[in-house]
Design a protein around this motif. Sequence first.
Motif, PDB file in Angstrom:
ATOM      1  N   ILE A 148       0.810  -1.055   0.007  1.00  0.00           N
ATOM      2  CA  ILE A 148       0.197   0.056   0.016  1.00  0.00           C
ATOM      3  C   ILE A 148       0.872   1.396   0.026  1.00  0.00           C
ATOM      4  CG2 ILE A 148      -0.175   0.078   2.424  1.00  0.00           C
ATOM      5  CD1 ILE A 148      -3.171   0.899   1.951  1.00  0.00           C
TER       6      ILE A 148
ATOM      7  N   TYR B 180      -1.412   6.027   2.733  1.00  0.00           N
ATOM      8  CA  TYR B 180      -2.724   5.315   3.405  1.00  0.00           C
ATOM      9  C   TYR B 180      -2.293   4.722   4.530  1.00  0.00           C
ATOM     10  CZ  TYR B 180      -5.044   6.076  -1.038  1.00  0.00           C
ATOM     11  OH  TYR B 180      -5.499   6.394  -2.185  1.00  0.00           O
TER      12      TYR B 180
ATOM     13  N   GLU C  38      -3.664   5.572   8.277  1.00  0.00           N
ATOM     14  CA  GLU C  38      -5.204   5.132   8.355  1.00  0.00           C
ATOM     15  C   GLU C  38      -5.614   3.640   8.326  1.00  0.00           C
ATOM     16  OE1 GLU C  38      -8.802   6.774   9.357  1.00  0.00           O
ATOM     17  OE2 GLU C  38      -7.048   7.720   9.006  1.00  0.00           O
ATOM     18  N   VAL C  39      -4.853   3.026   7.462  1.00  0.00           N
ATOM     19  CA  VAL C  39      -5.129   1.470   7.507  1.00  0.00           C
ATOM     20  C   VAL C  39      -4.772   0.927   8.567  1.00  0.00           C
ATOM     21  CG1 VAL C  39      -4.338  -0.609   6.257  1.00  0.00           C
ATOM     22  CG2 VAL C  39      -5.009   1.418   4.871  1.00  0.00           C
TER      23      VAL C  39
ATOM     24  N   CYS D  50      -8.794   3.334   3.271  1.00  0.00           N
ATOM     25  CA  CYS D  50      -8.232   4.098   2.125  1.00  0.00           C
ATOM     26  C   CYS D  50      -9.080   5.204   1.427  1.00  0.00           C
ATOM     27  CB  CYS D  50      -7.884   3.331   0.967  1.00  0.00           C
ATOM     28  SG  CYS D  50      -6.408   2.099   1.316  1.00  0.00           S
TER      29      CYS D  50
ATOM     30  N   LEU E 145      -9.920   7.907   4.236  1.00  0.00           N
ATOM     31  CA  LEU E 145      -8.939   8.867   4.201  1.00  0.00           C
ATOM     32  C   LEU E 145      -8.836   9.977   3.194  1.00  0.00           C
ATOM     33  CD1 LEU E 145      -6.298  10.044   5.809  1.00  0.00           C
ATOM     34  CD2 LEU E 145      -4.785   8.475   4.189  1.00  0.00           C
ATOM     35  N   GLU E 146      -9.191   9.473   1.813  1.00  0.00           N
ATOM     36  CA  GLU E 146      -9.213  10.386   0.573  1.00  0.00           C
ATOM     37  C   GLU E 146     -10.290  11.320   1.012  1.00  0.00           C
ATOM     38  OE1 GLU E 146      -9.932   7.813  -2.804  1.00  0.00           O
ATOM     39  OE2 GLU E 146      -7.903   6.834  -2.710  1.00  0.00           O
TER      40      GLU E 146
ATOM     41  N   SER F 201      -7.930   9.464  -5.840  1.00  0.00           N
ATOM     42  CA  SER F 201      -6.689   8.464  -6.231  1.00  0.00           C
ATOM     43  C   SER F 201      -6.706   8.589  -7.946  1.00  0.00           C
ATOM     44  CB  SER F 201      -6.988   6.867  -5.644  1.00  0.00           C
ATOM     45  OG  SER F 201      -5.832   6.339  -6.497  1.00  0.00           O
TER      46      SER F 201
ATOM     47  N   ARG G  91      -6.370   0.882  -4.667  1.00  0.00           N
ATOM     48  CA  ARG G  91      -5.681   1.532  -3.679  1.00  0.00           C
ATOM     49  C   ARG G  91      -4.495   0.798  -3.083  1.00  0.00           C
ATOM     50  NH1 ARG G  91     -10.056   3.840  -5.645  1.00  0.00           N
ATOM     51  NH2 ARG G  91     -10.133   5.914  -5.090  1.00  0.00           N
TER      52      ARG G  91
END
Length: 100
Positions: free
Chosen positions: A8, A12, A15-16, A64, A67-68, A75, A80
């Motif tokens: 990843i 990200y 957050e992940v 993901c 967060l975006e 993206s 992602r």
Amino acid sequence: MKLLVCIIDNFYRDEVEKQLKQKDYRMTELASSGGFWRKGNTTFLFGVEEQDVSILKESIKEACLDLEKKKQRKSKQAHRFTSFLVDVKDSAPFLAANQR
């Protein structure tokens, strides 16, 4: 039991990690750069039962997208993250190679 290897973008990563820990997933992180996506990324290793793989992947995708939305960043890629699923019994040579 399966080993999910998930690569990843570092954007990200936090957050992940945060969201999956809140859902009680346990993971190992490996930082890397270059090669695969030619930029900084993190590889997560998850031990997961086969029936839970799709739920885990969906949780990663949701983190993901969250967060975006928070960062107002869309993206340019359709995906992602990239993941590989390995049967744990087949992963022993892969894991042993990293212990030298």
